[in-house]
Scaffold this motif. Sequence first.
Motif, PDB file in Angstrom:
ATOM      1  N   LYS A 172       0.828  -1.203   0.000  1.00  0.00           N
ATOM      2  CA  LYS A 172       0.000   0.000   0.000  1.00  0.00           C
ATOM      3  C   LYS A 172       0.866   1.259   0.000  1.00  0.00           C
ATOM      4  CE  LYS A 172      -3.926   2.266   2.166  1.00  0.00           C
ATOM      5  NZ  LYS A 172      -4.949   2.247   3.239  1.00  0.00           N
ATOM      6  N   ALA A 173       1.943   1.256   0.790  1.00  0.00           N
ATOM      7  CA  ALA A 173       2.857   2.399   0.764  1.00  0.00           C
ATOM      8  C   ALA A 173       3.451   2.587  -0.627  1.00  0.00           C
ATOM      9  CB  ALA A 173       3.966   2.206   1.796  1.00  0.00           C
ATOM     10  N   LEU A 174       3.792   1.455  -1.277  1.00  0.00           N
ATOM     11  CA  LEU A 174       4.290   1.523  -2.649  1.00  0.00           C
ATOM     12  C   LEU A 174       3.239   2.110  -3.587  1.00  0.00           C
ATOM     13  CD1 LEU A 174       6.583   0.629  -4.664  1.00  0.00           C
ATOM     14  CD2 LEU A 174       5.291  -1.495  -4.934  1.00  0.00           C
ATOM     15  N   GLY A 175       1.978   1.700  -3.385  1.00  0.00           N
ATOM     16  CA  GLY A 175       0.907   2.220  -4.219  1.00  0.00           C
ATOM     17  C   GLY A 175       0.663   3.707  -4.009  1.00  0.00           C
ATOM     18  N   ILE A 176       0.814   4.191  -2.797  1.00  0.00           N
ATOM     19  CA  ILE A 176       0.615   5.622  -2.535  1.00  0.00           C
ATOM     20  C   ILE A 176       1.732   6.443  -3.177  1.00  0.00           C
ATOM     21  CG2 ILE A 176       0.569   7.363  -0.702  1.00  0.00           C
ATOM     22  CD1 ILE A 176      -0.860   5.318   1.059  1.00  0.00           C
ATOM     23  N   GLY A 235      -2.572  -0.278 -12.444  1.00  0.00           N
ATOM     24  CA  GLY A 235      -2.870  -1.619 -11.931  1.00  0.00           C
ATOM     25  C   GLY A 235      -2.266  -1.853 -10.561  1.00  0.00           C
ATOM     26  N   THR A 236      -1.025  -1.348 -10.372  1.00  0.00           N
ATOM     27  CA  THR A 236      -0.374  -1.481  -9.060  1.00  0.00           C
ATOM     28  C   THR A 236      -1.149  -0.744  -7.978  1.00  0.00           C
ATOM     29  OG1 THR A 236       1.781  -1.629 -10.154  1.00  0.00           O
ATOM     30  CG2 THR A 236       1.771  -1.091  -7.809  1.00  0.00           C
ATOM     31  N   VAL A 237      -1.576   0.482  -8.282  1.00  0.00           N
ATOM     32  CA  VAL A 237      -2.302   1.280  -7.293  1.00  0.00           C
ATOM     33  C   VAL A 237      -3.655   0.650  -6.975  1.00  0.00           C
ATOM     34  CG1 VAL A 237      -3.330   3.529  -6.839  1.00  0.00           C
ATOM     35  CG2 VAL A 237      -1.109   3.387  -7.968  1.00  0.00           C
ATOM     36  N   ILE A 238      -4.386   0.208  -8.003  1.00  0.00           N
ATOM     37  CA  ILE A 238      -5.712  -0.378  -7.779  1.00  0.00           C
ATOM     38  C   ILE A 238      -5.604  -1.634  -6.919  1.00  0.00           C
ATOM     39  CG2 ILE A 238      -7.639  -1.534  -8.923  1.00  0.00           C
ATOM     40  CD1 ILE A 238      -7.194   0.398 -11.284  1.00  0.00           C
ATOM     41  N   PHE A 239      -4.625  -2.487  -7.248  1.00  0.00           N
ATOM     42  CA  PHE A 239      -4.507  -3.744  -6.509  1.00  0.00           C
ATOM     43  C   PHE A 239      -4.046  -3.512  -5.069  1.00  0.00           C
ATOM     44  CE2 PHE A 239      -1.795  -7.318  -5.155  1.00  0.00           C
ATOM     45  CZ  PHE A 239      -2.755  -8.317  -5.115  1.00  0.00           C
ATOM     46  N   SER A 240      -3.032  -2.662  -4.867  1.00  0.00           N
ATOM     47  CA  SER A 240      -2.429  -2.527  -3.537  1.00  0.00           C
ATOM     48  C   SER A 240      -3.220  -1.595  -2.624  1.00  0.00           C
ATOM     49  CB  SER A 240      -0.990  -2.026  -3.671  1.00  0.00           C
ATOM     50  OG  SER A 240      -0.965  -0.760  -4.314  1.00  0.00           O
ATOM     51  N   VAL A 241      -3.750  -0.506  -3.172  1.00  0.00           N
ATOM     52  CA  VAL A 241      -4.414   0.498  -2.335  1.00  0.00           C
ATOM     53  C   VAL A 241      -5.904   0.222  -2.191  1.00  0.00           C
ATOM     54  CG1 VAL A 241      -4.906   2.971  -2.092  1.00  0.00           C
ATOM     55  CG2 VAL A 241      -2.689   2.223  -2.970  1.00  0.00           C
ATOM     56  N   MET A 242      -6.568  -0.176  -3.264  1.00  0.00           N
ATOM     57  CA  MET A 242      -8.028  -0.259  -3.257  1.00  0.00           C
ATOM     58  C   MET A 242      -8.572  -1.652  -2.954  1.00  0.00           C
ATOM     59  SD  MET A 242      -8.620   2.892  -3.916  1.00  0.00           S
ATOM     60  CE  MET A 242     -10.381   2.908  -4.222  1.00  0.00           C
ATOM     61  N   VAL A 243      -7.890  -2.703  -3.388  1.00  0.00           N
ATOM     62  CA  VAL A 243      -8.456  -4.058  -3.285  1.00  0.00           C
ATOM     63  C   VAL A 243      -7.785  -4.864  -2.184  1.00  0.00           C
ATOM     64  CG1 VAL A 243      -8.879  -6.220  -4.530  1.00  0.00           C
ATOM     65  CG2 VAL A 243      -9.071  -4.033  -5.727  1.00  0.00           C
ATOM     66  N   LEU A 244      -6.465  -5.062  -2.308  1.00  0.00           N
ATOM     67  CA  LEU A 244      -5.765  -5.935  -1.361  1.00  0.00           C
ATOM     68  C   LEU A 244      -5.863  -5.409   0.058  1.00  0.00           C
ATOM     69  CD1 LEU A 244      -3.942  -8.414  -0.964  1.00  0.00           C
ATOM     70  CD2 LEU A 244      -1.976  -6.913  -1.346  1.00  0.00           C
ATOM     71  N   ASP A 245      -5.677  -4.131   0.248  1.00  0.00           N
ATOM     72  CA  ASP A 245      -5.718  -3.564   1.601  1.00  0.00           C
ATOM     73  C   ASP A 245      -7.098  -3.744   2.225  1.00  0.00           C
ATOM     74  OD1 ASP A 245      -4.401  -1.793   3.702  1.00  0.00           O
ATOM     75  OD2 ASP A 245      -6.168  -0.610   3.209  1.00  0.00           O
ATOM     76  N   THR A 302      13.120   5.246  -6.690  1.00  0.00           N
ATOM     77  CA  THR A 302      13.631   5.442  -8.059  1.00  0.00           C
ATOM     78  C   THR A 302      13.072   4.359  -8.970  1.00  0.00           C
ATOM     79  OG1 THR A 302      15.591   4.152  -7.470  1.00  0.00           O
ATOM     80  CG2 THR A 302      15.758   6.566  -7.300  1.00  0.00           C
ATOM     81  N   HIS A 303      11.763   4.251  -9.025  1.00  0.00           N
ATOM     82  CA  HIS A 303      11.124   3.269  -9.892  1.00  0.00           C
ATOM     83  C   HIS A 303      11.286   3.706 -11.350  1.00  0.00           C
ATOM     84  CE1 HIS A 303       8.025   0.645 -11.581  1.00  0.00           C
ATOM     85  NE2 HIS A 303       8.107  -0.062 -10.473  1.00  0.00           N
ATOM     86  N   PRO A 304      11.631   2.797 -12.270  1.00  0.00           N
ATOM     87  CA  PRO A 304      11.837   3.217 -13.666  1.00  0.00           C
ATOM     88  C   PRO A 304      10.597   3.812 -14.317  1.00  0.00           C
ATOM     89  CG  PRO A 304      11.841   0.812 -13.454  1.00  0.00           C
ATOM     90  CD  PRO A 304      11.917   1.361 -12.079  1.00  0.00           C
ATOM     91  N   ILE A 305       9.436   3.303 -13.969  1.00  0.00           N
ATOM     92  CA  ILE A 305       8.213   3.847 -14.553  1.00  0.00           C
ATOM     93  C   ILE A 305       7.969   5.261 -14.038  1.00  0.00           C
ATOM     94  CG2 ILE A 305       5.707   3.561 -14.678  1.00  0.00           C
ATOM     95  CD1 ILE A 305       6.114   0.577 -14.580  1.00  0.00           C
ATOM     96  N   THR A 306       8.222   5.468 -12.740  1.00  0.00           N
ATOM     97  CA  THR A 306       8.018   6.809 -12.187  1.00  0.00           C
ATOM     98  C   THR A 306       9.053   7.791 -12.710  1.00  0.00           C
ATOM     99  OG1 THR A 306       9.346   6.246 -10.267  1.00  0.00           O
ATOM    100  CG2 THR A 306       7.001   5.869 -10.088  1.00  0.00           C
ATOM    101  N   ASP A 307      10.247   7.315 -13.044  1.00  0.00           N
ATOM    102  CA  ASP A 307      11.220   8.199 -13.684  1.00  0.00           C
ATOM    103  C   ASP A 307      10.700   8.700 -15.019  1.00  0.00           C
ATOM    104  OD1 ASP A 307      12.935   7.897 -11.583  1.00  0.00           O
ATOM    105  OD2 ASP A 307      14.108   6.304 -12.533  1.00  0.00           O
ATOM    106  N   GLN A 308      10.054   7.790 -15.740  1.00  0.00           N
ATOM    107  CA  GLN A 308       9.465   8.192 -17.014  1.00  0.00           C
ATOM    108  C   GLN A 308       8.339   9.206 -16.805  1.00  0.00           C
ATOM    109  OE1 GLN A 308       7.828   4.916 -19.164  1.00  0.00           O
ATOM    110  NE2 GLN A 308       7.085   6.165 -20.874  1.00  0.00           N
ATOM    111  N   LEU A 309       7.545   9.002 -15.732  1.00  0.00           N
ATOM    112  CA  LEU A 309       6.455   9.934 -15.447  1.00  0.00           C
ATOM    113  C   LEU A 309       6.997  11.288 -15.032  1.00  0.00           C
ATOM    114  CD1 LEU A 309       4.056   7.591 -13.479  1.00  0.00           C
ATOM    115  CD2 LEU A 309       3.783   8.421 -15.811  1.00  0.00           C
TER     116      LEU A 309
END
Length: 757
Positions: free
Chosen positions: A25-29, A257-267, A303-310
């Motif tokens: 969830k922290a990763l998703g936030i 997909g990461t945010v939906i799964f970790s923050v909204m569903v799994l938690d 330093t996630h590669p996807i977030t670097d792109q964002l």
Amino acid sequence: MLSSQNSEPRLMRYVLLLCFTKCLKALGIFESYDLLKVVHIVQFTFVLKLGSAFFLVLFQKPFSSGKAVTKHQWIRIVKHAFGGCIISLLWFFGLTLCGPLRTVLLFEHSDIVVISLLGVLFTSSGGGPAKTRGAVFFIIAVICLLLFDNDDLMAKIAEHPEGHHSSALTHCLHRVISFLGVADHKGGVLLLVASLCFKVGFNTASRKLSVDIGGMKRLHALSQLVSVALLFPWVIVLSATTESNVESWSSLIMPFGTVIFSVMVLDFYVESICATKMEASRSACYSSSLIFLSALLLANFWTHPITDQLRAMNKPVHHEITEHVLSGGVVVSAVFFMLATSILSSPSRKGHKGTLIGYSPEGTPLYNFMGDALQQTSQSLPRFIKESLKQILEEYDSRQIFYFLCLNMAFTFVELFYGVWTNSLGLISDGFHMLFDCSALVMGLLAALMTRWKATRIYSYGYGRVEILSGFINGLFLVVIAFFVFVESVTRVWDPPDINTDMLTPVSVGGLLVNLIGVCAFSHAHSHGNSRGGCQSHEHNHVHHGHGHGHGHSHSEHGHGHSHGHNHSHSSSGGGMNANMRGVFLHVLADTLGSIGVIVSTLLIRQFGWLIADPICSLFIATLIFFSVIPLLKDSCQVLVLRIPVEHEKDLSGALEKIQNLDGVISYRDPHFWRHSASVVAGTVHVQVMSDVVEQRIIQQVTAVLKEAGVNNLSVQVEKEAYFQHMSGLSTGFQEVFEMTKQMESLSHYKDGTYIM
């Protein structure tokens, strides 16, 4: 024993599951924060609701399971979904202002923690002193984020593209924050705190509604689906009227997909499981602590590669990424949040400390709860402030301190405001100096307030000695100040620096006027302090009642007697050492002398150019302050080490001689007399008497003699002659006992020559 051993591995299994979920969830936030840089907040919320609704409807099947939902229930679900959308929008908007780490610290708290916090603040049954400490820790943590965070870096975080202002929602929220007059990131802190309270109320309403709908999971699935329907028209209008910052939506599938799964569903599912398998308090404590630690770790190496792109989509690459820096305020805040969570989530043990004292004739166990009744219960914060303010205004000394504190604070903030407005370093530094002086007044005010608190089971003497301790600490502060001023003045005598006197005169005159008011208000403390060798308390229209009580018992079997008598009397002795008021007066006097010294040195520098006048005036003032504080430190030290009051020393010596000459008194031992507070002089004494005297008569006579000498809280222990011989024999040799017995036989005759059989 076997069941408890089996439950431990099972509990550890759920703790590990909770740890894994909170890390995700922290990763998703953190991922959500990067997504919100390019995706509008309403579109972002819509995508999350849509994704979570898909998962929940697929797994829960809310339309085919359970009873059919009525029209009235659908209306309640729509209201529930609307409230959930508002809270989500506020949450994500606060995330854009504060960043993911601060958002986790402020928003990820269990309902139990927040309800306990609100109970302490706004109800009279807050759960005891422990819960009050937890509430104080929580408030300190929020204040640390507001006042001690890195403002420059946080201001960079709160930068928002102007295109987002085309949305009515974000525009209104920014206008509200600007209306409060605070920076965007500090407004985000306040917004997240308010959103947290709304979330707790929303969850409470959800639990009530879930009973009618058919369970929390079914309600959550239906509510998410209705939220999608509510947000869909808004997203369509927003997409048609605003320019999108997203270059390719396909590149955002993985982050969403990461945010939906970790923050909204799994938690949601893991929280539901742990709520049923673990204690609610333990689950709340583990959940908050784990996500706090996860956020602190992620903030160091995000330093996630996807977030670097964002990030490259939103800002130039050459800018240094400083959004997740750990400031001192954040670290201290995280520590206090974890302490507050641990305390506020713990179950209240009030009422569970009964002691088994026996059984009734019918076999029912009987418990004694007197220990709980004697415990001091905490009260709500507003009521505590109201009662404290009432007590402050009722008593003369505390009222004078409070009024002068308000005046001093007003002058301080005016000085700081004018200094910031005119960019005058002299005004700003003097304003902080005045603020430091206010701390001494606050200490004196608290001491004056605490002396009026009632005695408790633990503090059986009450809090009267706090005023002595306050005066001693204020005296030490003044000694330290005088020392540093003296050292700095000696340095400047040999090399006087250039001084800008433009703003010194108006500032010093203003400070002098304020301090002169304080000198006039507290002058009674100084005048009383110079009488009878100590500072007396200043009483106005207070009626003091004296009362005394004594009791005695004797044992005359086997030729010995023993009697204990205790007398406690309380009355106004007319004088006492109010070290607290003396300390406050000397502090104000030191500030007054400082203002006079600045005015004199400024005039000399302007008229004659004597730069040495400033250090010479400072030397004189520092010396004067030091020697004026020495009597206060001396008197307060004598009280703290339990010395016999100087003003009563001669009277007490004469009183002990009178006690020795009382009829029926053989001798006395272990006389102890000390000053407890400004108006209380306490004492204890053991009196050895003959076998046939009446104990109460001796107690009354001893009490009257010592009361005349100034002792108004007295304990008298009466010991009969045979008991005294017995106790003396236990601690002395045979020869000493023999000599003592011969002396007592010689005392068997009264002064008129009558022999006692």
